[in-house]
Design a protein around this motif. Structure first.
Motif, mmCIF file in Angstrom:
data_model
loop_
_atom_site.group_PDB
_atom_site.id
_atom_site.type_symbol
_atom_site.label_atom_id
_atom_site.label_comp_id
_atom_site.label_asym_id
_atom_site.label_seq_id
_atom_site.Cartn_x
_atom_site.Cartn_y
_atom_site.Cartn_z
ATOM 1 N N ALA A 81 0.827 -1.207 0.000
ATOM 2 C CA ALA A 81 0.000 0.000 0.000
ATOM 3 C C ALA A 81 0.859 1.254 0.000
ATOM 4 C CB ALA A 81 -0.926 -0.016 1.219
ATOM 5 N N LEU A 82 1.945 1.251 0.782
ATOM 6 C CA LEU A 82 2.845 2.415 0.799
ATOM 7 C C LEU A 82 3.504 2.623 -0.559
ATOM 8 C CD1 LEU A 82 4.605 2.086 4.282
ATOM 9 C CD2 LEU A 82 3.246 4.036 3.482
ATOM 10 N N PHE A 131 -4.633 4.968 6.612
ATOM 11 C CA PHE A 131 -4.166 6.322 6.327
ATOM 12 C C PHE A 131 -3.685 6.441 4.881
ATOM 13 C CE2 PHE A 131 -0.547 9.267 6.048
ATOM 14 C CZ PHE A 131 -1.183 10.463 6.404
ATOM 15 N N VAL A 132 -2.955 5.430 4.412
ATOM 16 C CA VAL A 132 -2.428 5.455 3.051
ATOM 17 C C VAL A 132 -3.563 5.452 2.035
ATOM 18 C CG1 VAL A 132 -1.276 3.990 1.345
ATOM 19 C CG2 VAL A 132 -0.150 4.496 3.494
ATOM 20 N N TYR A 133 -4.567 4.603 2.245
ATOM 21 C CA TYR A 133 -5.645 4.557 1.264
ATOM 22 C C TYR A 133 -6.480 5.828 1.286
ATOM 23 C CZ TYR A 133 -9.297 2.867 -1.747
ATOM 24 O OH TYR A 133 -10.176 2.732 -2.787
ATOM 25 N N ALA A 153 -5.880 12.061 -3.175
ATOM 26 C CA ALA A 153 -5.014 12.482 -4.284
ATOM 27 C C ALA A 153 -5.640 12.141 -5.622
ATOM 28 C CB ALA A 153 -3.647 11.811 -4.152
ATOM 29 N N ALA A 154 -6.204 10.940 -5.744
ATOM 30 C CA ALA A 154 -6.819 10.541 -7.006
ATOM 31 C C ALA A 154 -8.042 11.394 -7.302
ATOM 32 C CB ALA A 154 -7.199 9.063 -6.948
ATOM 33 N N ALA A 211 -4.431 0.753 -9.813
ATOM 34 C CA ALA A 211 -3.640 0.555 -8.592
ATOM 35 C C ALA A 211 -4.437 0.958 -7.357
ATOM 36 C CB ALA A 211 -2.346 1.361 -8.680
ATOM 37 N N ALA A 212 -5.180 2.068 -7.457
ATOM 38 C CA ALA A 212 -5.985 2.518 -6.315
ATOM 39 C C ALA A 212 -7.090 1.511 -5.998
ATOM 40 C CB ALA A 212 -6.584 3.888 -6.612
ATOM 41 N N VAL A 213 -7.729 0.971 -7.029
ATOM 42 C CA VAL A 213 -8.775 -0.033 -6.808
ATOM 43 C C VAL A 213 -8.182 -1.302 -6.198
ATOM 44 C CG1 VAL A 213 -10.450 -1.525 -7.950
ATOM 45 C CG2 VAL A 213 -10.267 0.868 -8.625
ATOM 46 N N MET A 214 -7.020 -1.726 -6.717
ATOM 47 C CA MET A 214 -6.379 -2.924 -6.193
ATOM 48 C C MET A 214 -6.023 -2.756 -4.720
ATOM 49 S SD MET A 214 -3.322 -4.501 -5.248
ATOM 50 C CE MET A 214 -1.966 -3.587 -5.988
ATOM 51 N N VAL A 215 -5.451 -1.602 -4.365
ATOM 52 C CA VAL A 215 -5.080 -1.360 -2.975
ATOM 53 C C VAL A 215 -6.329 -1.320 -2.094
ATOM 54 C CG1 VAL A 215 -4.070 0.319 -1.390
ATOM 55 C CG2 VAL A 215 -2.932 -0.182 -3.542
ATOM 56 N N GLY A 216 -7.413 -0.718 -2.599
ATOM 57 C CA GLY A 216 -8.648 -0.667 -1.825
ATOM 58 C C GLY A 216 -9.212 -2.043 -1.537
ATOM 59 N N ILE A 217 -9.248 -2.911 -2.549
ATOM 60 C CA ILE A 217 -9.749 -4.271 -2.345
ATOM 61 C C ILE A 217 -8.816 -5.061 -1.435
ATOM 62 C CG2 ILE A 217 -10.267 -6.451 -3.513
ATOM 63 C CD1 ILE A 217 -11.183 -4.855 -5.907
#
Length: 369
Positions: A149-150, A231-233, A239-240, A295-301
């Motif tokens: 995630a980082l 926090f990262v997500y 940002a997105a 990448a954002a969707v992958m990290v969220g899931i």
């Protein structure tokens, strides 16, 4: 993490093969392999019920699938040269921890589940080895999720400063810190005498129930990385949303002279006759923006599955030693194996959002044929 006894009180079905000495008094209809009248056959050990066989079969399939799928990811990363870089080294570190969970932790946990009264019959030394690997591998798997995630966060928000060299150094440092912290949490009871895992009188093998260690281990193994990933997500989402919203809302006044438009969702070339300038605009999302969205969707899931799998177990692990209370065995087992299942979901999420893995899998199997 502590293995729990699979006992379904609601259905009256019990997983253990036998009874714990001096404490097992089966009720009618609640004994595996009882007679139609509800009484167990005298002088015989009750056999497995249909429900027990089904549960054990599902757990064995979970162990095998977790081991094979993570091993496939590891073999693919090792054999495909294009995967010898960030972020695939973080994925490889996660796959190593998940393979160890499936190979060393889950089978012995299942053996403990099947024993009568959750008794540990394999001795004190093997108990310490098993508990140490349990805490080490599960903690490393959790922290590897935080490292991924980082890495995604820095890639999306600092793609200019986060160069390839910086990314390599950061990933190597995160992997080293992940395994070092996991080893510290796993070995702390043995190194500093912080509680005992094995109880010879009751023949129990479990993570140290010392309250201070429970706080240290649960915070270091779960609550701290949970705070990091949330926090990262949140930062990735902000940002997105800001970048994509700003691009959609931007209106650039251009002198309307001669315009040559390409196909939709491709670059539009605008030529201004008054000034020798050729400007390029994107009518749709650019390749980088689409990559960042994936990448954002992958990290969220990844984070969502991680939280759903582990938060019930670690809430119980933190509350039980502090309040000197205990959950019913069935819930302990559900929470434990739900946490283990996160090692099965991790590689599925990585590969589902990366077409290169699917192509690599196909080429790997086609070569073997």
């Amino acid at each position: 993490m502590e293995a729990a006894n699979l006992t379904v009180a609601a259905t009256g079905v019990s997983l253990p093969l036998g009874s714990e000495a001096g404490s097992f008094s089966p009720s009618p209809g609640g004994v595996i392999g009882s007679t139609p009248g509800g009484a167990a056959l005298p002088g015989r050990e009750p056999p497995f019920s249909v429900f027990t066989v089904l549960v054990v079969t599902l757990l064995v399939l979970l162990i095998a699938a977790t081991f094979l799928w993570n091993l496939l990811v590891l073999v693919t990363i090792l054999r495909v040269r294009a995967f010898h870089r960030v972020p695939h080294n973080l994925v490889a570190s996660t796959a190593v921890s998940d393979v160890l969970v499936a190979a060393l932790v889950m089978p012995l946990s299942l053996v403990s589940e099947l024993s009568a009264g959750r008794r540990w019959l394999l001795g004190r030394s093997l108990c310490h080895v098993w508990i140490s690997f349990d805490v080490l591998c599960c903690t490393a798997s959790i922290w590897n999720v935080a490292a991924i995630a980082l890495d995604r966060y820095w890639t999306i928000t600092r793609h200019l400063q986060y160069t390839l060299r910086t990314r390599r150094r950061a990933s190597a440092l995160m992997i080293a810190l992940t395994w070092a912290l996991s080893a510290l949490i796993a070995l702390a009871p043995l190194l500093f005498g912080w509680g005992e895992a094995y109880d010879p009188r009751r023949q129990r093998c479990q993570v140290s129930q010392e309250p201070s260690y429970a706080v240290f281990s649960t915070c270091g193994a779960f609550y701290l990385p949970l705070g990091v990933v949330l926090f990262v997500y949140w930062k990735i989402y902000k940002a997105a949303k800001f970048r994509f919203g700003r691009r959609r809302g931007a209106v650039l006044p251009l002198p309307a002279t001669v315009q040559v438009k390409e196909a939709p969702h491709e670059a539009e070339m605008v030529f201004t006759a008054r000034r020798p300038v050729v400007a390029f605009q994107m009518s749709g999302d650019s390749w980088r923006e689409q990559k960042e969205k994936r990448a954002a969707v992958m990290v969220g899931i990844l984070i969502g599955v991680f939280v759903l799998c582990w938060i019930p177990f670690f809430l119980a692990e933190l509350i039980s030693p502090l309040c000197a209370c205990s959950l019913p065995p069935i819930w302990k087992s559900i929470f434990l194996w739900l946490g283990y299942s996160n090692s099965f979901f991790n590689p599925l999420i990585y590969t589902a959002f990366n077409k290169n893995y699917n192509n690599a899998f196909k080429s790997l199997f086609s070569r073997q044929r």
